[in-house]
Design an enzyme around this catalytic site. Structure first.
Site, short mmCIF file in Angstrom:
data_model
loop_
_atom_site.label_atom_id
_atom_site.label_comp_id
_atom_site.label_asym_id
_atom_site.label_seq_id
_atom_site.Cartn_x
_atom_site.Cartn_y
_atom_site.Cartn_z
N LEU A 157 -2.74 0.46 13.93
CA LEU A 157 -1.29 0.40 13.78
C LEU A 157 -0.87 0.79 12.37
O LEU A 157 -1.36 0.22 11.39
CB LEU A 157 -0.80 -1.03 14.07
CG LEU A 157 -1.28 -1.66 15.38
CD1 LEU A 157 -0.77 -3.09 15.49
CD2 LEU A 157 -0.81 -0.84 16.58
N LEU A 268 -3.41 15.74 4.25
CA LEU A 268 -3.93 16.85 3.43
C LEU A 268 -2.84 17.27 2.45
O LEU A 268 -2.33 18.38 2.51
CB LEU A 268 -4.30 18.03 4.33
CG LEU A 268 -5.60 17.93 5.12
CD1 LEU A 268 -5.77 19.14 6.03
CD2 LEU A 268 -6.80 17.83 4.18
N CYS A 278 -4.42 -1.72 4.04
CA CYS A 278 -5.62 -1.31 4.79
C CYS A 278 -6.58 -0.40 4.04
O CYS A 278 -7.74 -0.75 3.84
CB CYS A 278 -5.20 -0.64 6.09
SG CYS A 278 -4.48 -1.81 7.25
C1 UDX Z 1 -3.27 2.78 8.04
C2 UDX Z 1 -3.77 3.63 9.22
O1 UDX Z 1 -3.01 4.85 9.30
C3 UDX Z 1 -3.71 2.86 10.52
O2 UDX Z 1 -4.23 3.64 11.58
C4 UDX Z 1 -4.52 1.58 10.34
O3 UDX Z 1 -4.55 0.79 11.49
C5 UDX Z 1 -3.98 0.78 9.16
O4 UDX Z 1 -4.02 1.59 7.98
P1 UDX Z 1 -0.89 2.19 6.98
O5 UDX Z 1 -1.62 1.50 5.88
O6 UDX Z 1 0.31 1.56 7.57
O7 UDX Z 1 -1.89 2.50 8.21
O8 UDX Z 1 -0.39 3.56 6.36
P2 UDX Z 1 -0.54 5.14 6.46
O9 UDX Z 1 0.76 5.66 6.91
O10 UDX Z 1 -1.74 5.62 7.16
O11 UDX Z 1 -0.69 5.44 4.91
C6 UDX Z 1 -1.74 4.86 4.13
C7 UDX Z 1 -1.62 5.29 2.68
O12 UDX Z 1 -1.85 6.67 2.56
C8 UDX Z 1 -0.22 5.05 2.09
O13 UDX Z 1 -0.32 4.66 0.74
C9 UDX Z 1 0.43 6.39 2.22
O14 UDX Z 1 1.49 6.59 1.36
C10 UDX Z 1 -0.76 7.27 1.89
N1 UDX Z 1 -0.56 8.62 2.36
C11 UDX Z 1 -0.38 8.85 3.68
C12 UDX Z 1 -0.53 9.63 1.43
O15 UDX Z 1 -0.70 9.41 0.24
N2 UDX Z 1 -0.33 10.90 1.87
C13 UDX Z 1 -0.15 11.18 3.17
O16 UDX Z 1 0.04 12.36 3.48
C14 UDX Z 1 -0.17 10.15 4.11
#
Ligand code: UDX
Length: 452
Positions: A157, A268, A278
């Site tokens: 999630l 990417l 997480c």
């Molecule tokens: C994540 C997983 O996506 C999810 O499947 C799992 O169950 C829990 O952890 P979440 O922590 O809500 O979910 O956030 P997500 O949207 O995946 O982003 C995680 C981190 O990566 C954030 O800090 C976000 O800003 C960063 N991120 C995401 C980037 O820096 N660049 C991106 O292009 C996408």
């Protein structure tokens, strides 16, 4: 089916509400009376899109009951899902709450005649379900496998999209300890969700969750490493580089003339690095698990190292571009770890603020939702001001740093930077702004992976 869930945090509540919405009878059990009272009134104790209205609906229909009475919840259900927290303490996850929940369920199962399946949904390192939860259940219940069942069923999630992620899963992973556990547990999903069910053992299920998050974080750190090399070389736009990498048809296939852009390509992208409850915790937990087992995980360690370096690199760039940062006033745009949430846990923005404070910078921070949580997180950090209006945050500053790509922030017109800042300069740490437009308005633009 009748399902009980232990823990009404983020995962437990979303799971409970969605399963009730899909037609199951759900008991949400928690020890905290005020949380149970809130859920019973149909008011979600956590902020998540769609959750409030769905909770009100399932409470009204009597499909979800919130209770502090775990005994009744387990006795009246066929499956118990453990969704308690696994806080990261030291360099690994703490299993205190998992163990406690397993003890309690086991003790209740002692007095239950019918077959009952226990499910671990909390994120736990491989071997937790079969070497820790199973022995506790056996000991507390006085029963053997077969009298009760056990599965590990990880969640995937994303904050802000959790309800939709639950209702439309990509895959349902069931790590069953035996065939009977699987046969019973799969009924939760089989007729209610349109997704492949992957049957594995508990250890594989546990690892799938860690591998999934680790790969996504790796994509981010990989992009940031390419950005760092590009910055050092100069004249390379790493955003264009990574966008073009993502257009390879092995990432972005063309189906019937249409480009299919998978969500994974969003990762990417160069930026300020990952945060949240997480990614950092899961990768660090997998690293220490791996080291304990005798394997030195070189890639995972680098993923964390590059992420931590990102803040240091932002700091270095600022020092260079502003000819020093001591006594400068800087606006921080965005405090939450990502857009559309008020969560500041492991937020790169908060980490940067601490470093800037240490270096003697005055900070004016803005976020459309996370100001209160950031204030609590940064309690005692003098010289940091918070604003609910970005104009006040920009007023009189020497630079603005874009740290969270909220639309509220990325849509700020460049004319506003010119109007309010002492010296209009923006450091785009999310690569969300148009640098040509910034130049046109007379705003100095610096971006991660972009140096003119
Ligand atoms: C994540 C997983 O996506 C999810 O499947 C799992 O169950 C829990 O952890 P979440 O922590 O809500 O979910 O956030 P997500 O949207 O995946 O982003 C995680 C981190 O990566 C954030 O800090 C976000 O800003 C960063 N991120 C995401 C980037 O820096 N660049 C991106 O292009 C996408």
């Amino acid at each position: 089916m009748n399902i009980s869930i232990i823990g009404t945090g983020y995962v437990g509540l979303v799971t409970g509400v969605c399963l009730a919405y899909k037609g199951h009878k759900v008991f949400c059990a928690d020890k905290q009376q005020h949380i149970i009272d809130s859920i019973s009134r149909g008011v979600s104790p956590i902020y998540e899109q769609q959750l409030d209205s769905m909770l009100a609906h399932v409470i009204k229909n009597n499909d979800l009951k919130a209770t502090t009475d775990l005994n009744q919840a387990v006795m009246e259900s066929e499956i118990t899902i453990i969704a308690v927290g696994t806080p990261y303490i030291g360099d690994q996850i703490a299993l205190t709450y998992i163990k406690e929940a397993a003890h309690e369920v086991g003790a209740i199962l002692k007095n239950k005649k019918d077959y009952h399946v226990v499910c671990v949904k909390s994120t736990v390192v491989p071997t937790t379900t079969d070497t820790i939860v199973l022995p506790i259940l056996k000991q507390a219940s006085g029963k053997e496998l077969g009298d009760f069942g056990l599965v590990m069923n990880p969640e995937f999630l994303k904050e802000g999209e959790a309800v939709q992620d639950f209702l439309n899963p990509d895959r349902i992973i069931i790590g069953a300890i035996d065939e009977k556990s699987y046969e019973v547990f799969k009924n939760i999903y089989q007729y209610h969700f349109d997704a492949p069910i992957i049957k594995v053992n508990p250890r594989t299920a546990e690892m799938i969750k860690y591998a999934s998050n680790s790969l996504l974080a790796t994509l981010i750190s990989f992009s940031n490493e390419i950005a760092a090399i590009s910055e050092e070389a100069g004249g390379i736009d790493a955003l264009k580089v990574m966008e073009s990498v993502g257009l390879d048809k092995r990432f972005t296939p063309k189906v019937r003339g249409q480009l299919i852009k998978p969500d994974a390509t969003k990762y990417l992208k160069p930026g300020r690095g990952f945060g949240g409850s997480c990614f950092p915790k899961d990768i660090k937990s997998l690293i220490s698990f791996s080291v304990q087992r005798g394997y030195d995980p070189k890639i995972l360690k680098s993923v964390i190292a590059v992420n931590e370096l990102q803040i240091k690199r932002i700091l270095c760039t600022l020092k260079k571009e502003l000819s020093g940062i001591q006594d400068k006033t800087i606006a921080i745009l965005g405090l939450a770890f990502k857009a559309n949430t008020d969560d500041v846990r492991e937020s790169q923005s908060i980490k940067l603020i601490r470093e800037l404070k240490e270096a003697g910078t005055k900070l004016k921070c803005y976020d459309p939702a996370a100001v209160e949580k950031a204030k609590t997180e940064l309690l005692g950090c003098d010289g940091v001001e918070f604003f609910n209006d970005y104009r006040e945050a920009l007023e009189g500053t020497d630079a603005a740093i874009l740290m969270t790509d909220w639309e509220f922030i990325t849509s700020i017109p460049f004319s506003e930077y010119v109007k309010f800042m002492k010296a209009p300069a923006v450091f785009d740490c999310c690569r969300a702004l148009d640098h040509a437009k910034a130049k046109f308005y007379g705003v100095k633009y610096i971006g991660i992976g972009f140096r003119e």
